[in-house]
Motif scaffolding. Structure first.
Motif: not given
Lengths: 290, 245
Positions: A99-105, A175-180
């Motif tokens: 979810i965080g990773g998709l949010g970041r892009i 948070a780290y996983m979102a960046e990965i």
């Protein structure tokens, strides 16, 4: 005496290149070259280390039952807690990271801002401090909030150390996983998404059927790395009243005063967990087919 | 003449401060094969990508198959009707050739698996690579990959096909196999917009050629006329350079 054929087969199974030149390998006919999946030995060469460490632990417990077998009996419920904590947290970490990773892009500026803020803040605070905050501060915050809105269920909230430990681990590692995941998704060539969209797929369809399946291959090594780090970092929950492997070790030492034996065995037990995980991850990486 | 299937009217497109398209007007009718020529950076690819909304134009009007793009409620409905072939193939790397053809059929057209696979096998046979159905893109040559990409676009039964420099990334001996497929498609009456410098293809298949430079259409006409006796200085210079190759 074993026949010549016996040795030929041994060579074929264990050497990385096919040994015999006179006899073609049995499966050679239908075989096509698939990058990353060459028909080499199936045996991961690093399993020997796993075997060696497990053997060492076993021998210690058999030939020196006092104290090693006693320590093991004492800490084994902690070992179970450590494994449970790791596996349960990791499932939620993957979900939160995705979810965080998709949010970041995301193109939506609000979603992008919230996920970036989350990553920036959480990444900047030590995990130990976060765990302590969730254990000591969060229940008090929840209780005062409950009193403020006159909601008894919250006002009389009693904390469960394991739940709060999972929350702390998931939020930090998420948070780290979102960046990965963000990096993994961004590493997939832009044309893949364009091709999917040009065929009429929606954003979500192109993510689920085209981008993410390819990104998984890219993120598998760093995600595996996070898993191994998580196993070790669960030892930090021992300071917030969770009876994990580390805490149980400390309890045994406090009663018997034998730090060398206790911490050697605890270290070896962590090593077994991490080494086995590393081999499983390596196996997962090798079986990605394309 | 009938209503054009693609109607482009005074379209402008900016990339930041770069004015990529400067007032393009173009009508394409059903069954036409339009070849777009021009130096790199002239806006050929941008124009093509605006037609299926991979790039969003800033002003003007594009109508595809009766749907005005800017206000289209469902842009995916337009994209279903417009197939696109890319310079870099863009086959889905994690899927076999067959799966590349069936994915969108099943998820977008909602065709059952068997129907989608039958359709896919027919198309792979049509582009001459039915024996590679179970291969992954990395196991195919460039020419084979591009033919799979064409088949993948055709599997959606589009009314229009866009080709964005389909042979530029290919070795010389593979260009022909791709052009042959495109030529066959043109002969079947497919409406095609092709950005390409393949003069042979333009002469053989194009009903019209367009020369673009600096975001504008400089000249257009039948291929024989545009390629042999262009009227504009800019076109003459470009054609002479391309023909020297």
């Amino acid at each position: 005496m074993p026949s010549r054929d016996f040795f030929k087969n041994v060579g074929r199974t264990f050497s990385r290149k096919s040994a015999g030149t006179d006899v073609p390998p049995p499966a050679a006919e239908g075989l096509k070259f698939i990058p990353g999946a060459e028909p080499t030995s199936r045996l991961d060469p690093w399993w020997w280390l796993v075997v060696a460490v497990i053997l060492l632990v076993t021998l210690l417990m058999i030939f020196q039952p006092d104290p090693y077998w006693h320590i093991f009996l004492f800490v084994r419920d902690g070992l179970v807690i450590t494994i449970e904590l790791t596996v349960i947290s990791f499932v939620f970490i993957i979900i939160l990271g995705l979810i965080g990773g998709l949010g970041r892009i995301a193109k939506n500026p609000v979603i992008h801002f919230i996920s970036s803020l989350y990553v920036e803040i959480i990444r900047g605070i030590p995990l130990l401090v976060q765990l302590i905050w969730w254990y000591f501060a969060a229940p008090a915050v929840i209780q005062s909030f409950g009193e403020w809105v006159h909601w008894d269920a919250l006002a009389t909230y009693h904390s469960n150390p394991i739940v709060l430990a999972v929350v702390g681990l998931v939020i930090c590692y998420g948070a780290y996983m979102a960046e990965i995941f963000r990096a993994g998704i961004e590493s997939i060539h832009k044309g893949q998404g364009e091709a999917a969209r040009s065929l009429g797929m929606s954003y979500m369809q192109s993510m689920v059927f085209v981008i993410l399946p390819q990104a998984i291959r890219v993120v598998l090594p760093p995600v595996g790395n996070e898993f191994i780090m998580l196993i070790k970092d669960t030892s930090l929950v021992s300071v917030v009243a969770v009876a994990d492997l580390t805490r149980r070790g400390r309890e045994f030492m406090a009663a018997h005063f034998n730090p060398i034996e206790v911490w050697t065995l605890i270290a070896l037990l962590y090593l077994v967990l991490t080494l086995v995980s590393a081999r499983v991850i390596a196996w997962l990486e090798r079986r990605r087919k394309y | 003449m009938s209503e054009p299937i693609i109607h482009i009217e005074n379209v402008h497109k900016y990339f930041g401060r770069v004015h990529a398209l400067r007032g393009i007007n173009l009508d394409v009718h059903v069954g036409e094969v339009v070849v777009i020529l021009g130096p790199s950076g002239s806006g050929k690819s941008t124009l093509l990508r605006c037609i299926n909304n991979l790039e969003v134009y800033n002003s003007g009007k594009i109508v595809v198959d009766g749907i005005l793009l800017k206000t289209a409620q469902n842009i995916n409905a337009v994209r279903r009707e417009v197939g696109m072939v890319f310079q870099s193939f863009n086959l889905f790397a994690h899927l076999t050739a067959l799966e590349n053809l069936t994915l969108a059929q099943r998820k977008v057209r909602k065709r059952p698996r068997q129907e989608a696979e039958k359709n896919a096998r027919d198309l792979l046979a049509k582009v001459g690579i039915s024996d590679k159905a179970t291969c992954y893109p990395s196991q195919l040559s460039g020419g084979q990959q591009q033919r799979v990409a064409i088949a993948r676009a055709l599997a959606m039964n589009p009314k229009i096909m866009l080709f964005d420099e389909p042979t530029s990334a290919l070795d010389p001996e593979m260009i022909k196999e791709v052009l042959d497929v495109m030529l066959a498609l043109a002969r079947e009456g497919m409406t095609m917009l092709v950005v390409s410098h393949e003069m042979g293809f333009a002469r053989a298949a194009a009903s019209r050629c367009i020369f673009m430079d600096e975001g504008q259409i400089v000249e257009e006409g039948p291929p024989d006329k545009l390629l042999s006796s262009p009227t504009q200085e800019r076109t003459k210079l470009f054609i002479s350079k391309v023909l020297q190759l």
